[in-house]
Enzyme design. Sequence first.
Site, PDB file in Angstrom:
ATOM      1  N   CYS A  32     -10.096   4.830  -3.331  1.00 47.54           N
ATOM      2  CA  CYS A  32      -8.667   4.514  -3.517  1.00 47.54           C
ATOM      3  C   CYS A  32      -8.332   3.214  -2.793  1.00 47.54           C
ATOM      4  O   CYS A  32      -8.497   3.096  -1.572  1.00 47.54           O
ATOM      5  CB  CYS A  32      -7.812   5.659  -2.993  1.00 47.54           C
ATOM      6  N   CYS A  46      -5.817   3.612   0.075  1.00 45.25           N
ATOM      7  CA  CYS A  46      -6.435   4.200   1.279  1.00 45.25           C
ATOM      8  C   CYS A  46      -7.174   3.116   2.054  1.00 45.25           C
ATOM      9  O   CYS A  46      -7.125   3.086   3.293  1.00 45.25           O
ATOM     10  CB  CYS A  46      -7.396   5.318   0.901  1.00 45.25           C
ATOM     11  N   ASP A  75       3.414  -6.695  -2.228  1.00 45.90           N
ATOM     12  CA  ASP A  75       2.721  -6.484  -3.498  1.00 45.90           C
ATOM     13  C   ASP A  75       1.966  -7.761  -3.894  1.00 45.90           C
ATOM     14  O   ASP A  75       2.470  -8.881  -3.735  1.00 45.90           O
ATOM     15  CB  ASP A  75       3.733  -6.099  -4.584  1.00 45.90           C
ATOM     16  N   HIS A  96      -3.698  10.243   1.886  1.00 48.21           N
ATOM     17  CA  HIS A  96      -3.664  10.134   0.432  1.00 48.21           C
ATOM     18  C   HIS A  96      -2.928  11.301  -0.220  1.00 48.21           C
ATOM     19  O   HIS A  96      -3.262  12.470   0.006  1.00 48.21           O
ATOM     20  CB  HIS A  96      -5.084  10.065  -0.147  1.00 48.21           C
ATOM     21  N   GLY A 153       4.224   4.554 -15.696  1.00 45.79           N
ATOM     22  CA  GLY A 153       3.698   3.251 -15.308  1.00 45.79           C
ATOM     23  C   GLY A 153       2.998   3.223 -13.972  1.00 45.79           C
ATOM     24  O   GLY A 153       2.700   2.147 -13.453  1.00 45.79           O
ATOM     25  N   THR A 161       0.078   2.970 -11.772  1.00 49.40           N
ATOM     26  CA  THR A 161      -1.300   2.501 -11.990  1.00 49.40           C
ATOM     27  C   THR A 161      -2.203   2.773 -10.798  1.00 49.40           C
ATOM     28  O   THR A 161      -3.411   2.876 -10.958  1.00 49.40           O
ATOM     29  CB  THR A 161      -1.307   0.988 -12.288  1.00 49.40           C
ATOM     30  N   HIS A 197      -1.976   6.560  -5.582  1.00 52.53           N
ATOM     31  CA  HIS A 197      -1.711   6.851  -4.167  1.00 52.53           C
ATOM     32  C   HIS A 197      -0.218   6.593  -4.018  1.00 52.53           C
ATOM     33  O   HIS A 197       0.232   5.460  -4.277  1.00 52.53           O
ATOM     34  CB  HIS A 197      -2.565   5.934  -3.285  1.00 52.53           C
ATOM     35  N   HIS A 246       3.428   5.565  -3.610  1.00 52.82           N
ATOM     36  CA  HIS A 246       3.992   4.352  -3.025  1.00 52.82           C
ATOM     37  C   HIS A 246       5.421   4.169  -3.507  1.00 52.82           C
ATOM     38  O   HIS A 246       5.773   4.587  -4.609  1.00 52.82           O
ATOM     39  CB  HIS A 246       3.158   3.114  -3.385  1.00 52.82           C
ATOM     40  N   HIS A 283       8.081   1.089  -4.218  1.00 53.67           N
ATOM     41  CA  HIS A 283       8.316  -0.350  -4.350  1.00 53.67           C
ATOM     42  C   HIS A 283       9.671  -0.659  -3.734  1.00 53.67           C
ATOM     43  O   HIS A 283      10.665  -0.003  -4.060  1.00 53.67           O
ATOM     44  CB  HIS A 283       8.381  -0.760  -5.828  1.00 53.67           C
TER      45      HIS A 283
HETATM   46  P1  AMP Z   1       2.429   1.105  -9.803  1.00 49.61           P
HETATM   47  O1  AMP Z   1       2.333   0.428 -11.149  1.00 49.61           O
HETATM   48  O2  AMP Z   1       3.760   1.719  -9.521  1.00 49.61           O
HETATM   49  O3  AMP Z   1       1.276   2.071  -9.595  1.00 49.61           O
HETATM   50  O4  AMP Z   1       2.291  -0.062  -8.734  1.00 49.61           O
HETATM   51  C1  AMP Z   1       1.087  -0.471  -8.198  1.00 49.61           C
HETATM   52  C2  AMP Z   1       1.352  -1.796  -7.553  1.00 49.61           C
HETATM   53  O5  AMP Z   1       0.281  -2.078  -6.672  1.00 49.61           O
HETATM   54  C3  AMP Z   1       1.448  -2.971  -8.527  1.00 49.61           C
HETATM   55  O6  AMP Z   1       2.724  -3.589  -8.383  1.00 49.61           O
HETATM   56  C4  AMP Z   1       0.314  -3.891  -8.081  1.00 49.61           C
HETATM   57  O7  AMP Z   1       0.666  -5.252  -8.180  1.00 49.61           O
HETATM   58  C5  AMP Z   1       0.093  -3.459  -6.660  1.00 49.61           C
HETATM   59  N1  AMP Z   1      -1.235  -3.682  -6.109  1.00 49.61           N
HETATM   60  C6  AMP Z   1      -2.418  -3.321  -6.647  1.00 49.61           C
HETATM   61  N2  AMP Z   1      -3.432  -3.676  -5.837  1.00 49.61           N
HETATM   62  C7  AMP Z   1      -2.869  -4.267  -4.751  1.00 49.61           C
HETATM   63  C8  AMP Z   1      -3.388  -4.844  -3.548  1.00 49.61           C
HETATM   64  N3  AMP Z   1      -4.700  -4.877  -3.285  1.00 49.61           N
HETATM   65  N4  AMP Z   1      -2.511  -5.366  -2.657  1.00 49.61           N
HETATM   66  C9  AMP Z   1      -1.181  -5.344  -2.903  1.00 49.61           C
HETATM   67  N5  AMP Z   1      -0.631  -4.784  -4.007  1.00 49.61           N
HETATM   68  C10 AMP Z   1      -1.467  -4.276  -4.927  1.00 49.61           C
HETATM   69 ZN    ZN Z   2      -5.390   6.786  -1.427  1.00 51.27          ZN
END
Ligand code: AMP
Ligand code: ZN
Length: 111
Positions: free
Chosen positions: A4, A7, A30, A46, A90, A92, A95, A97, A99
């Site tokens: 992950c 993580c 982000d 996680h 949406g 992706t 884990h 989070h 925004h």
């Molecule tokens: P979600 O689509 O809600 O799952 O948001 C996942 C977010 O994680 C997206 O806005 C990505 O740009 C962001 N993201 C993915 N990998 C990284 C990373 N290594 N560092 C910072 N943000 C990331």
């Molecule tokens: Zn995780």
Amino acid sequence: MSDCIFCKIAAHEIPSSVVYEDDLVIAFDDLNPQAPVHTLVIPKAHYDNIVDGVPAGTLAAMVHAVGEVARAKGLDDGFRVIANTGAGAGQTVMHVHMHVLGGKELGENLV
Ligand code: AMP
Ligand code: ZN
């Protein structure tokens, strides 16, 4: 979870731009910002999403961190908090989070 990416960020195994951190949570910018301020708040432990049995204290720590991010980023004019939950919404990175989006006029569109 060893595979992950969040993580790994929480464990400082891969770099991120850290905005706030405490025992339970970490907030970082982000990689692909959708607004002038776009910071993610995650628990260090996680959980797949916000309804995946996240303990109340951890949820409270996440919301507290949202406030710390808003203060650190100077989001005095308002900001938006989004938690995409499930692939159909949406999400992706599986884990949990939040925004934190701001730094511009936020209208009817999500960002
Ligand atoms: P979600 O689509 O809600 O799952 O948001 C996942 C977010 O994680 C997206 O806005 C990505 O740009 C962001 N993201 C993915 N990998 C990284 C990373 N290594 N560092 C910072 N943000 C990331
Ligand atoms: Zn995780």
